[in-house]
Scaffold this motif. Sequence first.
Motif, mmCIF file in Angstrom:
data_model
loop_
_atom_site.group_PDB
_atom_site.id
_atom_site.type_symbol
_atom_site.label_atom_id
_atom_site.label_comp_id
_atom_site.label_asym_id
_atom_site.label_seq_id
_atom_site.Cartn_x
_atom_site.Cartn_y
_atom_site.Cartn_z
ATOM 1 N N ARG A 1 9.091 -50.351 -63.142
ATOM 2 C CA ARG A 1 7.338 -50.402 -63.675
ATOM 3 C C ARG A 1 7.036 -50.037 -62.000
ATOM 4 N N ASP A 2 5.908 -49.853 -62.824
ATOM 5 C CA ASP A 2 4.997 -49.998 -61.674
ATOM 6 C C ASP A 2 3.253 -49.953 -62.344
ATOM 7 N N ARG A 3 1.829 -50.355 -61.810
ATOM 8 C CA ARG A 3 1.028 -50.920 -62.021
ATOM 9 C C ARG A 3 0.340 -49.495 -62.988
ATOM 10 N N ARG A 4 0.869 -48.304 -62.826
ATOM 11 C CA ARG A 4 0.549 -47.845 -63.097
ATOM 12 C C ARG A 4 1.176 -47.882 -65.222
ATOM 13 N N ALA A 5 1.986 -48.189 -64.436
ATOM 14 C CA ALA A 5 2.801 -47.784 -66.308
ATOM 15 C C ALA A 5 2.095 -49.166 -66.963
ATOM 16 N N THR A 6 1.652 -50.112 -66.780
ATOM 17 C CA THR A 6 1.377 -50.918 -67.921
ATOM 18 C C THR A 6 -0.170 -50.230 -67.758
ATOM 19 N N LEU A 7 -0.651 -49.866 -67.533
ATOM 20 C CA LEU A 7 -1.999 -48.849 -67.467
ATOM 21 C C LEU A 7 -1.627 -48.134 -68.612
ATOM 22 N N THR A 8 -0.827 -47.484 -68.390
ATOM 23 C CA THR A 8 0.070 -45.920 -69.157
ATOM 24 C C THR A 8 0.054 -46.743 -70.615
ATOM 25 N N SER B 1 -1.791 -46.378 -73.826
ATOM 26 C CA SER B 1 -0.677 -45.264 -74.981
ATOM 27 C C SER B 1 -0.966 -46.506 -76.658
#
Lengths: 331, 178
Positions: free
Chosen positions: B93-100, B104
């Motif tokens: 997981r990275d920061r963009r994953a949480t945003l995604t 979603s």
Amino acid sequence: MYSLGDIVRLLLYLVGLIGFGAFNAAYLSLLERKQSAWMQLRRGPTEVGPWGLIQPVADGLKLLSKQILLPRDVNVPLFLLAPIMVVVPAIVSLVTIPFSETLVAHRYNLGLLMIFSFGAINIFALLIAGWASANKYASIGAVRVVAQNIAYEVPMLLVVIALVMVTSSFDLVEIVKQQGGGCWHWNLLKLGANPMMPASFLIFFICMLAETNRAPFDMVEAESELIAGAFTEYSGMGFGLFFIAEYVNILIGCSLATILFLGGWDCPFGLFPGPHWFLIKMYALCFTVVWVRWSFPRTQFYGLLNLSWKILIPLALVNLLLTAVMLKLVP
Amino acid sequence: MTPQEINALLSAACFAGLAGLTLLGALLAALCRRLIYSVSGLALSFIGLAGLYLYLNAPFLALMQILVYVGAVCIVILFAIMLADTQDEQSGRDRRATLTAIASFLAASMLAVALFLMIRGTTWMAPAAPQNTGSLQDLGHALLGRFGFAFELISVVLLLAILGALVVARNGRDTPRD
């Protein structure tokens, strides 16, 4: 719909079929060993019981008492699920096989289709087994399984479709009934419906060998190059289940060939039809399967795929077209 | 309980079990981080769907569902996964994953609300009477008679797909002659 009696009958049949499948798996393996010994001028198993007849029981006990090893990198849930997924569809497919007109667990008007769709789960399970083992040999074996089974499913289904066009039924009992009254009525010799019938039987038999991963097409296991292929990491009864499933699949394949082409329980000269004829024909085919294994060396993988895509599929397509033309011309 | 009540109860239990199986498979397919679990979940979901077809008295469709979707589609996906590199399937997981994930979730909940409102606002038709008994013969007549044109068009699409695959595969294999 179904009464309670029907359900109880079906369950009893299922128990009987599990016994039948396990018994055949055990004794077909003995047949395999005895026959190979006989063909190679050896004696085969002789120690346990007269002529080694109790050998399969000893083998079964040995497999049951062995520890089921879980290697370190194995994906545990899938690794344990795969043998079950291999053996359950194989046993359930036996339900629609009619041994005689009345001796059938469940007469089903889509029986033929059901056997093929359950057979498809077998490939999925072998692929899962190979992947979950986390072993190079197992992965190669699993990848080969898919390439081989997809290649040979096509001509097999084409041949069966041509046959279904002639019988116009998926009901296995109905298919056998249409062949009643002597061997000249069998689909194998129904040259009026399609002059290529004997050839299509041969295609079906070759595809059956390949679909059940038998030599000369046993690329999945290929002991000399892949140790035991997709089954390398399995021990004890985990391996035993794959073994049982292989023999039950051979049993189903031979039963299907008997039903589709050799008239099922029908007698070759019109006398005393019954389950004994079914068993005689089926075991003759099983004998042939073992005979082929110990007569031909394993093919190369390219040879295997070429045989399917360049010879069997065109032949099966011609067979299909010819059947359609004959159906139109000869009403 | 009367036999009718028992029948209704059994029927409801069957439906709940099959629908649960389908949903469980779909959840596994969507939420698992390992691709191989996702495909297994997909296969489970397809088998549940086949069970639902069987429940709706369409055995031919159920068997075809298993033959085509479990026997072909799932195996091809699994095959692709095995041939592809398996190292990057567990991406962290990275920061963009949480945003995604937030985006979603928002999109999915908006869709859910819209669907809910639509379902509430629609006046539903009575279930159509079955056109035929749904047997193999009826299906064959319908496919090659009434829906013959669509059937032929689909076969053209499939033929084009095969040709396209051949063209794509052939392109990489050509060696420059001149």
